[in-house]
Design a protein around this motif. Sequence first.
Motif, PDB file in Angstrom:
ATOM      1  N   LYS A   4      42.016  -2.419  -6.678  1.00 40.95           N
ATOM      2  CA  LYS A   4      42.887  -3.259  -7.505  1.00 40.95           C
ATOM      3  C   LYS A   4      42.060  -4.067  -8.491  1.00 40.95           C
ATOM      4  O   LYS A   4      41.110  -4.757  -8.112  1.00 40.95           O
ATOM      5  CB  LYS A   4      43.724  -4.178  -6.615  1.00 40.95           C
ATOM      6  N   HIS A   5      42.409  -3.943  -9.770  1.00 45.89           N
ATOM      7  CA  HIS A   5      41.718  -4.694 -10.815  1.00 45.89           C
ATOM      8  C   HIS A   5      42.119  -6.163 -10.705  1.00 45.89           C
ATOM      9  O   HIS A   5      43.292  -6.514 -10.761  1.00 45.89           O
ATOM     10  CB  HIS A   5      42.103  -4.139 -12.189  1.00 45.89           C
TER      11      HIS A   5
ATOM     12  N   HIS B 294      45.289 -13.189 -21.419  1.00 47.97           N
ATOM     13  CA  HIS B 294      44.221 -12.495 -20.716  1.00 47.97           C
ATOM     14  C   HIS B 294      44.628 -11.020 -20.559  1.00 47.97           C
ATOM     15  O   HIS B 294      45.319 -10.657 -19.621  1.00 47.97           O
ATOM     16  CB  HIS B 294      43.971 -13.120 -19.343  1.00 47.97           C
ATOM     17  N   GLY B 295      44.215 -10.190 -21.486  1.00 45.43           N
ATOM     18  CA  GLY B 295      44.561  -8.775 -21.435  1.00 45.43           C
ATOM     19  C   GLY B 295      43.803  -8.051 -20.342  1.00 45.43           C
ATOM     20  O   GLY B 295      42.928  -8.620 -19.668  1.00 45.43           O
ATOM     21  N   LEU B 296      44.107  -6.758 -20.170  1.00 43.22           N
ATOM     22  CA  LEU B 296      43.395  -5.952 -19.186  1.00 43.22           C
ATOM     23  C   LEU B 296      41.987  -5.642 -19.697  1.00 43.22           C
ATOM     24  O   LEU B 296      41.826  -5.149 -20.811  1.00 43.22           O
ATOM     25  CB  LEU B 296      44.138  -4.638 -18.932  1.00 43.22           C
ATOM     26  N   GLU B 297      40.989  -5.922 -18.892  1.00 42.09           N
ATOM     27  CA  GLU B 297      39.609  -5.613 -19.265  1.00 42.09           C
ATOM     28  C   GLU B 297      39.356  -4.138 -18.967  1.00 42.09           C
ATOM     29  O   GLU B 297      38.625  -3.774 -18.042  1.00 42.09           O
ATOM     30  CB  GLU B 297      38.629  -6.507 -18.489  1.00 42.09           C
ATOM     31  N   MET B 298      39.986  -3.274 -19.756  1.00 43.39           N
ATOM     32  CA  MET B 298      39.924  -1.833 -19.553  1.00 43.39           C
ATOM     33  C   MET B 298      39.515  -1.143 -20.857  1.00 43.39           C
ATOM     34  O   MET B 298      39.967  -1.522 -21.935  1.00 43.39           O
ATOM     35  CB  MET B 298      41.291  -1.287 -19.117  1.00 43.39           C
ATOM     36  N   ASP B 299      38.692  -0.124 -20.746  1.00 45.14           N
ATOM     37  CA  ASP B 299      38.310   0.719 -21.878  1.00 45.14           C
ATOM     38  C   ASP B 299      39.163   1.975 -21.825  1.00 45.14           C
ATOM     39  O   ASP B 299      38.952   2.839 -20.977  1.00 45.14           O
ATOM     40  CB  ASP B 299      36.827   1.061 -21.769  1.00 45.14           C
ATOM     41  N   GLN B 300      40.160   2.079 -22.731  1.00 40.68           N
ATOM     42  CA  GLN B 300      41.069   3.207 -22.649  1.00 40.68           C
ATOM     43  C   GLN B 300      40.391   4.534 -22.986  1.00 40.68           C
ATOM     44  O   GLN B 300      40.902   5.599 -22.626  1.00 40.68           O
ATOM     45  CB  GLN B 300      42.283   3.003 -23.535  1.00 40.68           C
ATOM     46  N   PHE B 301      39.227   4.514 -23.638  1.00 41.62           N
ATOM     47  CA  PHE B 301      38.506   5.754 -23.906  1.00 41.62           C
ATOM     48  C   PHE B 301      37.879   6.325 -22.639  1.00 41.62           C
ATOM     49  O   PHE B 301      37.546   7.512 -22.593  1.00 41.62           O
ATOM     50  CB  PHE B 301      37.419   5.514 -24.959  1.00 41.62           C
TER      51      PHE B 301
ATOM     52  N   PHE C 278      34.832 -13.994  -8.529  1.00 39.06           N
ATOM     53  CA  PHE C 278      34.149 -12.967  -7.757  1.00 39.06           C
ATOM     54  C   PHE C 278      35.155 -12.359  -6.782  1.00 39.06           C
ATOM     55  O   PHE C 278      35.864 -13.094  -6.079  1.00 39.06           O
ATOM     56  CB  PHE C 278      32.971 -13.550  -6.978  1.00 39.06           C
ATOM     57  N   VAL C 279      35.189 -11.036  -6.747  1.00 42.50           N
ATOM     58  CA  VAL C 279      36.166 -10.338  -5.897  1.00 42.50           C
ATOM     59  C   VAL C 279      35.442  -9.266  -5.090  1.00 42.50           C
ATOM     60  O   VAL C 279      34.713  -8.435  -5.653  1.00 42.50           O
ATOM     61  CB  VAL C 279      37.291  -9.689  -6.725  1.00 42.50           C
ATOM     62  N   TYR C 280      35.662  -9.262  -3.766  1.00 43.49           N
ATOM     63  CA  TYR C 280      35.104  -8.256  -2.865  1.00 43.49           C
ATOM     64  C   TYR C 280      36.294  -7.535  -2.220  1.00 43.49           C
ATOM     65  O   TYR C 280      37.135  -8.174  -1.575  1.00 43.49           O
ATOM     66  CB  TYR C 280      34.227  -8.904  -1.803  1.00 43.49           C
ATOM     67  N   SER C 281      36.356  -6.216  -2.384  1.00 45.88           N
ATOM     68  CA  SER C 281      37.532  -5.460  -1.937  1.00 45.88           C
ATOM     69  C   SER C 281      37.116  -4.283  -1.072  1.00 45.88           C
ATOM     70  O   SER C 281      36.022  -3.715  -1.243  1.00 45.88           O
ATOM     71  CB  SER C 281      38.325  -4.924  -3.139  1.00 45.88           C
ATOM     72  N   GLY C 282      38.011  -3.891  -0.179  1.00 48.27           N
ATOM     73  CA  GLY C 282      37.770  -2.716   0.656  1.00 48.27           C
ATOM     74  C   GLY C 282      39.062  -2.068   1.099  1.00 48.27           C
ATOM     75  O   GLY C 282      40.047  -2.758   1.397  1.00 48.27           O
TER      76      GLY C 282
END
Length: 805
Positions: free
Chosen positions: A182-183, A192-199, A429-433
């Motif tokens: 999850k982003h 605050h837009g999505l920090e995503m590179d659509q390319f 800071f995010v830690y995910s599993g």
Amino acid sequence: MSKFIMLLLCMNAIYGLSFAQKKYELKGKVIDENNQALAGTYVMLYPIEKGSVVDKTGSFLIKDVEEGTYKIEISFIGYQTVTDSISIPEDQPYNAALKKSFLNLQEIVVTDNYAERRKREESLNTEIVNERYLRQNLGGSLMKSLERLPGVTTIDIGSGQSKPVIRGLAFNRVVVAENGIKHEAQQWGADHGLEMDQFAISDVEIIKGPASILYGSDAIGGVINIKHRKLPADNSIAGTVNLSGKTNNDYLGTSVSLFGRRKWFFADFRVTLLDYGDYKVPADSVDIYSYRAAIHKNHLRNTAGGEKNLHFSFGIVKTAFQSRFYLSNVSSKSGFFANAHGLEPRNVDTNLHDKSARDINYPYQQVNHFKLINRSRYQWDKVSLETDLGFQRNFRQEWSKYVSHGYMPAIFPGTLNFDPDLERQFEKFVYSGNVRLSYHANEKTHFIIGASGDLQDNKIGGRGFIIPAYKQWSFGSYAFSKHTFSEKSIIQMGIRYDHGTIHTNEYSDWFTSPVIINTDTTFHYLKRAGNISRSFSNFSWSVGYNYNQERWSFKTNVGKSFRIPIAKELAANGVNYHNFSYEVGNPDLSPETSWQFDAGVEFNAPKFAVETTPFLNYFPNYIFLNPSSEHDRLYGNGNQVFYYTQSKVLRLGAEIHAHYEILNALQLGVIGEFVYSEQLSGEKKGFTLPFSPPASAIFNIKYKKPKMYFLENPYLTVDFRITAAQKNIVPPEKTTNGYHVINIGLGGDVKLQNQKVNISLQVQNLTNNKYFNHTSYYRLINVPEPGRNIIANISIPFSGKMNKK
């Protein structure tokens, strides 16, 4: 962190090498119903994702396959996909005869047999698009590129900041997942837009409706599931060069990728650079409340920006084991519309801002999002184990010239440990599993049990305040099963338990304010937020059923979802500059629950296809911002005060998607959507919810052929979008007039000697129409949508073979 990465690499390499076995090959033929060879058919083996392309004689050959049981998938555009289970070594050649498929609604979105199969097996309504679709519909951000899909809209601020909206729900009600994780950023903020590179994206799957069972509590509204490139072919090296430009804001962009595979090892690298100027609107002034602000040459001053993005992935693939690392760093700098930020349009230095349309002055934001993900899969006959591990750091700063408000000192004190021009700072800071265990009991029954969790640590800084620093823990476990009664009938069931804890830190102003008790006046550092510790837990469940005939497909899903309140809803106490409001949280909010019903009916015939997807939601305690009659002059710059509250809410609506093939090369289509919401309790009983999208429809004409002169796969599309007026509002919202927009797209593939080049052109807002989008925050200050925009994208793929020695 470096030790953690090295440990995982060593474990993966040791485990992978332990599976070295004798190699075999699989060969066979693929024909159609008339016993003619289907050259160009894809044959893939899963889970190793090793494949081959059928040659002109109808034959295929897949080499270097280890002993084991695999799923084979044979697909060709316009034909029904064949899936089967095979064992290696195979004594006999594997031969298959494909049957023609009916005209399919996915063809208007993406030509992909996987998409068709996924839709027929998923009880929630799903849209799937690929890289070609994204290039043909390239927008200012990923979400603007997806906005054409039914049920998908955006909440916008400026030309590049867009939040996903699925059926009228947004922010923390929609999960954006990238490669299984999850982003997480500052998704509560409209700017605050999505920090995503659509390319860098290969496929996007949009799940409309509550998907909490597999994706967690925030998926109460839907999921944007983002996937990167699939595994390259053995002993291959390839890449792409993308060049893009836009006339509206003089956008220039390039993205270069290089990827390859050497048997069990593969790697993928991409770099993207974007630069754009102030975008233009079809107006020479905007009415900001009672003040008319002139704009220079139609440019919305200080909306320029740029991005610098890096992506790297690598991994190993064996018969029983796969592991892949994804590393990305997305960095951007973009300006805020100078006349709107802080609502001081009279004090803007127009000479400074109008000197150049490409410079970025105060106010602006800088964002850096770093992400590291590992995805691994272990396969044992009927059992597979999948793990996802993720680390993210989101660092955001908002800068503007220091101006005192209320009791702030006229001159910023030199004793404080932050820059006076640093308005706000967030560091998260995010830690995910995630872990999933899948068991295929037989060809008809499939079970999944899993668990997921994350830890979020969000720090704040700067002179301004809106939310406190906080820590949040969440954990969920679930069980899911799918049973296929026959080729026509599928049932799915799932249950999930989630538990979350959030702790917000106390915050007091860095400047003193007078406090009057009786007749005595003293000065204190006012407390904006206190220490809050809340825990939440609940169950979610869903039951879905699919019935698929040859031409008809029916689906239905019922269930219950819930969502944990976020820090902003619990403890906000400050100005939201981009919503032009002063927002106050409520520490006593209950978790949000939703009861939902989703359905879908689809009909496919040789020349006609239609689908409708109605839905119904009931929220006993929907959380939203309720406007008051107050205006905060001392701390809120005079903005109206909004309080977070809860009420009962009913939501319903539907999408429709249809097209008719007049000729082999010509299609007519329509994509429509409608959402209705009503508050059933509270102060605003009988009103809708803020920023509810109005009904809209796209009438489409599409012309495409296999070849035309020097163009291969040429296409021409014309979209006529009609959006209704939005008069169903909640005070203090204002109504928005309806509008229509014409968009054109054309393109195809060109061969320059042996080099293939893909060209996509768009003309958005062809007539340069002045209109207002009800879900745009700039609508509140009468800023229209961008004017005419010509968009060009050139994609140059290249490939080669590695020397096997």
